[in-house]
Design an enzyme around this catalytic site. Structure first.
Site, PDB file in Angstrom:
ATOM      1  N   LYS A   1       9.658  -3.719   3.425  1.00 18.59           N
ATOM      2  CA  LYS A   1      10.806  -3.017   2.813  1.00 18.59           C
ATOM      3  C   LYS A   1      11.637  -2.288   3.874  1.00 18.59           C
ATOM      4  O   LYS A   1      11.239  -2.206   5.032  1.00 18.59           O
ATOM      5  CB  LYS A   1      10.306  -2.036   1.742  1.00 18.59           C
ATOM      6  CG  LYS A   1       9.371  -2.655   0.714  1.00 18.59           C
ATOM      7  CD  LYS A   1      10.068  -3.613  -0.243  1.00 18.59           C
ATOM      8  CE  LYS A   1       9.076  -4.503  -0.938  1.00 18.59           C
ATOM      9  NZ  LYS A   1       9.023  -4.433  -2.376  1.00 18.59           N
TER      10      LYS A   1
HETATM   11  C1  LIG Z   1       8.088  -4.729  -3.509  1.00 20.78           C
HETATM   12  C2  LIG Z   1       8.584  -4.689  -4.899  1.00 20.78           C
HETATM   13  C3  LIG Z   1       7.841  -4.129  -5.957  1.00 20.78           C
HETATM   14  C4  LIG Z   1       6.409  -3.705  -5.823  1.00 20.78           C
HETATM   15  O1  LIG Z   1       6.137  -2.819  -4.813  1.00 20.78           O
HETATM   16  P1  LIG Z   1       4.649  -2.767  -4.187  1.00 20.78           P
HETATM   17  O2  LIG Z   1       4.726  -1.599  -3.256  1.00 20.78           O
HETATM   18  O3  LIG Z   1       4.386  -4.057  -3.501  1.00 20.78           O
HETATM   19  O4  LIG Z   1       3.703  -2.515  -5.307  1.00 20.78           O
HETATM   20  C5  LIG Z   1       8.425  -4.051  -7.196  1.00 20.78           C
HETATM   21  N1  LIG Z   1       9.669  -4.506  -7.419  1.00 20.78           N
HETATM   22  C6  LIG Z   1      10.399  -5.068  -6.448  1.00 20.78           C
HETATM   23  C7  LIG Z   1      11.785  -5.543  -6.752  1.00 20.78           C
HETATM   24  C8  LIG Z   1       9.885  -5.191  -5.160  1.00 20.78           C
HETATM   25  O5  LIG Z   1      10.621  -5.789  -4.203  1.00 20.78           O
END
Ligand SMILES: *Cc1c(COP(=O)(O)O)cnc(C)c1O
Length: 363
Positions: free
Chosen positions: A179
């Site tokens: 991210k």
């Molecule tokens: C990464 C992501 C999640 C989940 O996050 P995690 O930290 O992996 O649990 C949920 N929604 C979207 C759109 C994402 O990109």
């Protein structure tokens, strides 16, 4: 290989982690509080509640909003499965509205068609780092008395009309390593609503209002101080690293938009798109299929990814639950999208490599 994602971890971050380890206070203490305060200030909300990951942030956001069995929540079929799964965790039903072109975000007009007396909330996803059409979505929420929960897991620092994603309703963020900022694993709920904040804090820690007094069923979704120390450093560099993504994206768009059959991403009016992903569409007129392009770019040293190859309503698990919607825009997009490297560690030479590789494939 130019990787599709790579976190930026500097010496200051390594030292911050070492200091937490030396302190002996490893979880949900002063560092988590400091991270929450800084994150709330950055997003522009009164409260921020740190959690173990983006999925748990979504889960407790929905529970704190009162979503439960019998409720319907309208969301997009074009996201990571967590966006819809968290609705199922609460015993509620995800209802999918198709997406709009060219943003590939949930369509406000199609949300309207899917509202029923059971609809309790809308859960838009700011896909690839570009905010949804918040003006329309907020209007729908107002007209139909619906709660707004934003999946901002790809949109740290993104803006709509000068206001940050995650500050319109109850915001949910992920700090997974791919991210725009990371804590290894981690998440955050943002809100201006004191009651929601209080509930989310309690749910995160086994429903405890005070030590060993359990007011409700809850979970262990506590973030560690080790992760929070990383998060504080990452947040301090978020604007700079988003600027790199934005300028890398601008270069790619300028360099590839003349290639027939490749549609670069667009930025809708009033948005600050933070390019969690730089996702093009490989259309029929390119001559090679999307999967062939991915394979051939890999052979030329360009890492790519497909976000996402199969819409959520067509996942085997959702088929088993009886979902059989036909959602033509998302189904077409899923066969065409291809994400190219755009992260802050992509160098100018890497950008040249990516552009040249794509140009060679187009003949
Ligand atoms: C990464 C992501 C999640 C989940 O996050 P995690 O930290 O992996 O649990 C949920 N929604 C979207 C759109 C994402 O990109």
């Amino acid at each position: 290989m130019i990787p599709i994602a790579a976190p930026v971890i500097d010496e200051a971050t390594i030292n911050a982690v070492a200091n937490v380890l030396r302190s002996g206070m490893l979880t949900q203490g002063a560092k988590v509080e400091e991270f929450e305060t800084a994150f709330a200030a950055y997003i522009g909300t009164r409260y921020a509640i740190a959690t173990t990951n983006g999925t748990s942030a979504l889960h407790i956001a929905l529970l704190a909003a009162g979503i439960g069995p019998g409720d319907e929540v309208i969301t997009t079929p074009f996201s990571f499965a967590a966006s819809a799964n968290c609705i199922l965790f609460c015993g509620a039903r995800p209802v999918f509205a198709d997406i709009d072109e060219p943003t590939l975000n949930i369509s406000p007009n199609l949300i309207r068609n899917r509202i029923t007396p059971k609809t309790k909330a809308i859960l838009p996803v700011h896909l690839y780092g570009q905010p949804c059409d918040m003006k329309e979505i907020i209007k729908i929420c107002g007209d139909s008395n619906l709660i707004l929960i934003e999946d901002a897991c790809q949109a740290h620092g993104a803006e709509y009309g000068g206001k940050k994603a995650g500050s319109f309703g109850i915001g949910c963020f992920s700090f997974y390593p791919t991210k725009n900022m990371t804590t290894g694993e981690g998440g955050m709920v943002t809100t201006d609503n004191e009651a929601v904040a209080q509930k989310a804090r309690t749910l995160r820690n086994h429903g405890q209002s005070e030590k060993y007094i359990h007011q409700s069923l809850g979970y262990n979704y506590r973030l560690t101080d080790i992760a929070a120390a990383i998060g504080i450093q990452q947040l301090g560099k978020l604007d700079e690293s988003n600027s790199r993504r934005i300028s890398n994206a601008a270069f790619l768009t300028e360099s590839i938009s003349h290639i027939p059959g490749i549609l670069p991403p667009t930025i809708a009016a009033g948005r600050k798109h933070v390019f969690h992903q730089y996702t093009v569409r490989v259309t029929n007129s390119f001559g090679l299929s999307r999967d062939e392009v991915q394979h051939k770019l890999g052979a030329k040293g360009v890492g790519t990814a497909i976000h996402y190859p199969r819409p959520i309503h067509q996942q085997p698990f959702y088929r088993q639950l009886g979902y059989n919607d036909r959602l033509p825009v998302v189904e077409k997009a899923a066969s065409e999208v291809l994400s190219l490297p755009v992260h802050p560690r992509v160098t100018p030479a890497d950008l040249q490599t990516i552009v040249q590789a794509l140009g060679e494939l187009s003949g």
